[in-house]
Design a protein around this motif. Structure first.
Motif, mmCIF file in Angstrom:
data_model
loop_
_atom_site.group_PDB
_atom_site.id
_atom_site.type_symbol
_atom_site.label_atom_id
_atom_site.label_comp_id
_atom_site.label_asym_id
_atom_site.label_seq_id
_atom_site.Cartn_x
_atom_site.Cartn_y
_atom_site.Cartn_z
ATOM 1 N N SER A 62 -6.859 4.922 -5.181
ATOM 2 C CA SER A 62 -7.571 4.509 -3.987
ATOM 3 C C SER A 62 -8.662 3.500 -4.347
ATOM 4 O O SER A 62 -9.028 2.666 -3.538
ATOM 5 C CB SER A 62 -8.165 5.719 -3.276
ATOM 6 O OG SER A 62 -8.986 6.449 -4.166
ATOM 7 N N CYS A 121 1.666 2.147 -3.511
ATOM 8 C CA CYS A 121 0.486 2.727 -4.156
ATOM 9 C C CYS A 121 0.286 4.167 -3.690
ATOM 10 O O CYS A 121 -0.030 5.051 -4.490
ATOM 11 C CB CYS A 121 -0.751 1.893 -3.844
ATOM 12 S SG CYS A 121 -0.741 0.250 -4.574
ATOM 13 N N GLN A 122 0.486 4.411 -2.400
ATOM 14 C CA GLN A 122 0.344 5.765 -1.867
ATOM 15 C C GLN A 122 1.421 6.690 -2.439
ATOM 16 O O GLN A 122 1.152 7.856 -2.740
ATOM 17 C CB GLN A 122 0.411 5.743 -0.345
ATOM 18 C CG GLN A 122 -0.783 5.066 0.282
ATOM 19 C CD GLN A 122 -0.560 4.718 1.742
ATOM 20 O OE1 GLN A 122 0.503 4.968 2.303
ATOM 21 N NE2 GLN A 122 -1.568 4.115 2.347
ATOM 22 N N HIS A 123 2.635 6.185 -2.595
ATOM 23 C CA HIS A 123 3.707 6.979 -3.214
ATOM 24 C C HIS A 123 3.309 7.354 -4.636
ATOM 25 O O HIS A 123 3.475 8.495 -5.064
ATOM 26 C CB HIS A 123 5.022 6.190 -3.206
ATOM 27 C CG HIS A 123 6.154 6.917 -3.847
ATOM 28 N ND1 HIS A 123 6.444 6.788 -5.188
ATOM 29 C CD2 HIS A 123 7.055 7.796 -3.340
ATOM 30 C CE1 HIS A 123 7.484 7.550 -5.475
ATOM 31 N NE2 HIS A 123 7.875 8.168 -4.374
ATOM 32 N N LYS A 170 -6.035 -3.670 0.216
ATOM 33 C CA LYS A 170 -5.165 -4.002 1.336
ATOM 34 C C LYS A 170 -4.821 -5.480 1.330
ATOM 35 O O LYS A 170 -4.733 -6.121 2.359
ATOM 36 C CB LYS A 170 -5.818 -3.592 2.640
ATOM 37 C CG LYS A 170 -6.017 -2.108 2.728
ATOM 38 C CD LYS A 170 -6.279 -1.684 4.131
ATOM 39 C CE LYS A 170 -6.449 -0.177 4.135
ATOM 40 N NZ LYS A 170 -5.682 0.490 5.082
ATOM 41 N N GLU A 207 0.298 7.681 -5.845
ATOM 42 C CA GLU A 207 -0.747 8.699 -5.766
ATOM 43 C C GLU A 207 -0.167 10.068 -5.443
ATOM 44 O O GLU A 207 -0.546 11.073 -6.039
ATOM 45 C CB GLU A 207 -1.785 8.319 -4.698
ATOM 46 C CG GLU A 207 -2.913 7.526 -5.244
ATOM 47 C CD GLU A 207 -4.039 7.335 -4.240
ATOM 48 O OE1 GLU A 207 -3.845 7.531 -3.020
ATOM 49 O OE2 GLU A 207 -5.112 6.973 -4.698
ATOM 50 N N ARG A 208 0.779 10.138 -4.500
ATOM 51 C CA ARG A 208 1.398 11.422 -4.151
ATOM 52 C C ARG A 208 2.116 12.032 -5.346
ATOM 53 O O ARG A 208 2.037 13.237 -5.589
ATOM 54 C CB ARG A 208 2.387 11.250 -2.991
ATOM 55 C CG ARG A 208 1.739 11.201 -1.633
ATOM 56 C CD ARG A 208 2.755 11.322 -0.520
ATOM 57 N NE ARG A 208 3.774 10.282 -0.528
ATOM 58 C CZ ARG A 208 3.626 9.074 0.002
ATOM 59 N NH1 ARG A 208 2.485 8.730 0.579
ATOM 60 N NH2 ARG A 208 4.608 8.197 -0.030
ATOM 61 N N CYS A 212 -6.073 0.192 -5.578
ATOM 62 C CA CYS A 212 -5.251 -0.444 -4.549
ATOM 63 C C CYS A 212 -6.124 -0.983 -3.432
ATOM 64 O O CYS A 212 -7.034 -0.325 -2.970
ATOM 65 C CB CYS A 212 -4.231 0.545 -3.972
ATOM 66 S SG CYS A 212 -2.907 0.892 -5.125
ATOM 67 N N SER A 217 0.815 -1.220 0.000
ATOM 68 C CA SER A 217 0.000 0.000 0.000
ATOM 69 C C SER A 217 0.846 1.267 0.000
ATOM 70 O O SER A 217 0.465 2.275 -0.595
ATOM 71 C CB SER A 217 -0.969 0.004 1.175
ATOM 72 O OG SER A 217 -0.271 -0.011 2.401
ATOM 73 N N HIS A 218 2.023 1.241 0.638
ATOM 74 C CA HIS A 218 2.844 2.460 0.656
ATOM 75 C C HIS A 218 3.413 2.770 -0.726
ATOM 76 O O HIS A 218 3.628 3.936 -1.049
ATOM 77 C CB HIS A 218 3.929 2.414 1.736
ATOM 78 C CG HIS A 218 4.930 1.339 1.551
ATOM 79 N ND1 HIS A 218 4.637 0.004 1.707
ATOM 80 C CD2 HIS A 218 6.238 1.402 1.227
ATOM 81 C CE1 HIS A 218 5.720 -0.708 1.476
ATOM 82 N NE2 HIS A 218 6.702 0.111 1.178
#
Length: 105
Positions: free
Chosen positions: A92, A70-72, A97, A74-75, A95, A67-68
């Motif tokens: 969101s 995927c979050q990177h 969990k 997105e950022r 991705c 997930s991190h």
């Protein structure tokens, strides 16, 4: 890559994503307070596997479990691309969990 089976190629790519994931850890960026070439490169590779959903299987499942990463992704999209483009492919929604595959040694 031509000397490897499809399964071996998947394992190599998943190991690469594991290394990227380990290096990023829980940091918002790979190095320092500003995005670098490494952030841009990782964003490109992650995006190529996730958007549009061209690929299926172990590589995508492994990546979605991180997930991190995927979050990177997105950022980086929020930082560098217009909101109109970003809204076409919100990670969101993509991705989940799911747990990452076991570490490949």
């Amino acid at each position: 890559m031509g000397r490897h089976t499809q399964e071996e190629i998947s394992q190599i790519i998943c190991a690469d994503f594991q290394a990227i994931s380990d290096f990023l850890a829980e940091k918002p960026l790979f190095v320092g307070g500003k995005p670098t070439r490494l952030d841009a490169t990782a964003c490109g590779y992650i995006g190529n596997f996730l958007l549009p959903r061209r690929y299926k299987g172990a590589i995508v499942d492994d990546l979605l479990g991180r997930s991190h990463l995927c979050q990177h992704y997105e950022r980086m999209n929020q930082e560098f691309f217009s909101k109109q483009l970003f809204l076409l492919f919100p990670l969101s929604v993509i991705c989940s969990k799911k747990p990452a595959l076991a570490q490949i040694t």
